[in-house]
Write a protein that holds these residues in place. Structure first.
Motif, PDB file in Angstrom:
ATOM      1  N   THR A 203       1.638 -28.378   5.542  1.00 36.51           N
ATOM      2  CA  THR A 203       2.765 -27.482   5.805  1.00 36.51           C
ATOM      3  C   THR A 203       3.191 -26.781   4.529  1.00 36.51           C
ATOM      4  N   TYR A 204       3.199 -27.535   3.421  1.00 38.67           N
ATOM      5  CA  TYR A 204       3.595 -26.995   2.117  1.00 38.67           C
ATOM      6  C   TYR A 204       2.346 -26.913   1.225  1.00 38.67           C
ATOM      7  N   LYS A 205       1.420 -26.080   1.627  1.00 37.37           N
ATOM      8  CA  LYS A 205       0.117 -26.023   0.960  1.00 37.37           C
ATOM      9  C   LYS A 205       0.259 -25.810  -0.552  1.00 37.37           C
ATOM     10  N   GLY A 206       1.065 -24.851  -0.945  1.00 35.21           N
ATOM     11  CA  GLY A 206       1.212 -24.562  -2.371  1.00 35.21           C
ATOM     12  C   GLY A 206       1.871 -25.677  -3.155  1.00 35.21           C
ATOM     13  N   MET A 207       2.645 -26.492  -2.461  1.00 36.44           N
ATOM     14  CA  MET A 207       3.359 -27.546  -3.165  1.00 36.44           C
ATOM     15  C   MET A 207       2.520 -28.801  -3.391  1.00 36.44           C
ATOM     16  N   PHE A 208       1.312 -28.818  -2.826  1.00 36.16           N
ATOM     17  CA  PHE A 208       0.375 -29.888  -3.169  1.00 36.16           C
ATOM     18  C   PHE A 208       0.133 -29.908  -4.680  1.00 36.16           C
ATOM     19  N   ASN A 209       0.289 -28.730  -5.312  1.00 29.88           N
ATOM     20  CA  ASN A 209       0.097 -28.639  -6.755  1.00 29.88           C
ATOM     21  C   ASN A 209       0.990 -29.608  -7.533  1.00 29.88           C
ATOM     22  N   THR A 210       2.235 -29.741  -7.107  1.00 32.14           N
ATOM     23  CA  THR A 210       3.142 -30.623  -7.846  1.00 32.14           C
ATOM     24  C   THR A 210       2.737 -32.083  -7.719  1.00 32.14           C
TER      25      THR A 210
END
Length: 297
Positions: A203-210
């Motif tokens: 759902t929060y694909k970009g937040m996998f980075n954190t």
């Protein structure tokens, strides 16, 4: 201690193609000004600022903006196959190729003093601890629900210590323990690669980075019992209050990080532009000219 900055151009080229502003700024011109202000303020206190980038990044930052990076490495050509939403992959790769003690600084970090000795002489360093931020908990839960592989250091930390999410904010990240960084970056890439075919489910694909950058860093350091020294020792709220307060420069702070949603506010971009105009007018004028000519979009 060497200063390193990294720029993987793929995420921002994707933003351009989608007619989005660069880097999440309210106007793309502030993206370029932020790069200039960050590099130039670091240059005031450190002789050499290393840039790890790709060929597009070199053309933009070194050839067009003429920022005084030395040396310049185009090592991020090696990761061009990764999904552009995995923006932290560029940083992870930059950490992985370091061969001497370093401090990596994001392009939205600006300094008005050299870092203290306790930062320059520590095994591991970070900006500050993010303790129990609600959004980080949501991002991790999304990972746990949708991905098939989670590193042992994270699972062990959650089983043996606490299930609350504690991350190291990576506005700055580094240290002299290069052995740790080799293991950490290898595990971060393993985390990404093992889940690559499932990342689209997030759902929060970009937040996998954190998670694979900041949470993994903290959990692995805890597992190995390696202390982390923080530039900012006091607790910072999940809204990052105070980190982008330009009115306190020289009085209360010598460090600004326009982290996250701060970039959405036009007044923050104006502050970056003003500081660049005031301290480095030749770079301000160059960016304005290139922007008006349509060379920078």
């Amino acid at each position: 201690m060497k200063i390193v900055q990294s720029y993987w151009s793929k995420p921002n080229l994707a933003s351009k193609s989608e007619n989005k502003s660069m880097g999440g700024w309210s106007d793309s011109v502030f993206f370029y000004m932020s790069w200039a202000l960050s590099c130039l303020t670091f240059k005031e206190f450190y002789d050499h600022i290393e840039l790890v980038t790709d060929e597009n990044g070199k053309k933009l930052l070194v050839e067009m903006l003429e920022l005084p990076y030395d040396p310049v490495k185009t090592s991020l050509e090696d990761i061009k196959g990764y999904d552009h939403d995995l923006w932290a992959v560029g940083k992870i790769y930059a950490y992985s190729i370091q061969t001497e003690p370093f401090i990596h600084a994001d392009y939205d970090v600006y300094i008005w003093n050299r870092f203290p000795d306790r930062i320059e002489n520590s095994e591991l360093i970070g900006q500050h601890l993010e303790i129990s931020y609600d959004h980080n908990q949501s991002f991790y839960q999304d990972v746990e629900n949708n991905l098939s592989y989670i590193p042992e250091s994270i699972l062990n930390f959650r089983e043996k210590t606490t299930k609350e999410i504690i991350e190291v904010n990576a506005g700055i990240l580094g240290g002299f323990n290069l052995k740790f960084f080799k293991e950490y970056t290898a595990e971060a890439f393993h985390f990404v690669d093992k889940n690559y075919d499932r990342i689209g489910r997030l759902t929060y694909k970009g937040m996998f980075n954190t998670i694979f950058e900041q949470y993994l860093f903290y959990c692995l350091a805890q597992e190995k019992q390696i202390p982390i020294e923080y530039l900012i020792k006091e607790q910072i709220s999940s809204r990052f209050e105070g980190l982008a307060d330009f009115t306190d420069i020289h009085y209360k702070t010598s460090y600004i990080h326009t982290v996250g949603d701060y970039k959405k506010y036009f007044r923050i971009g104006e502050q970056v532009a003003y500081r660049l105009w005031h301290h480095y007018p030749q770079y301000y004028n160059k960016i304005i000219q290139l922007y008006q000519e349509g060379i920078l979009l």
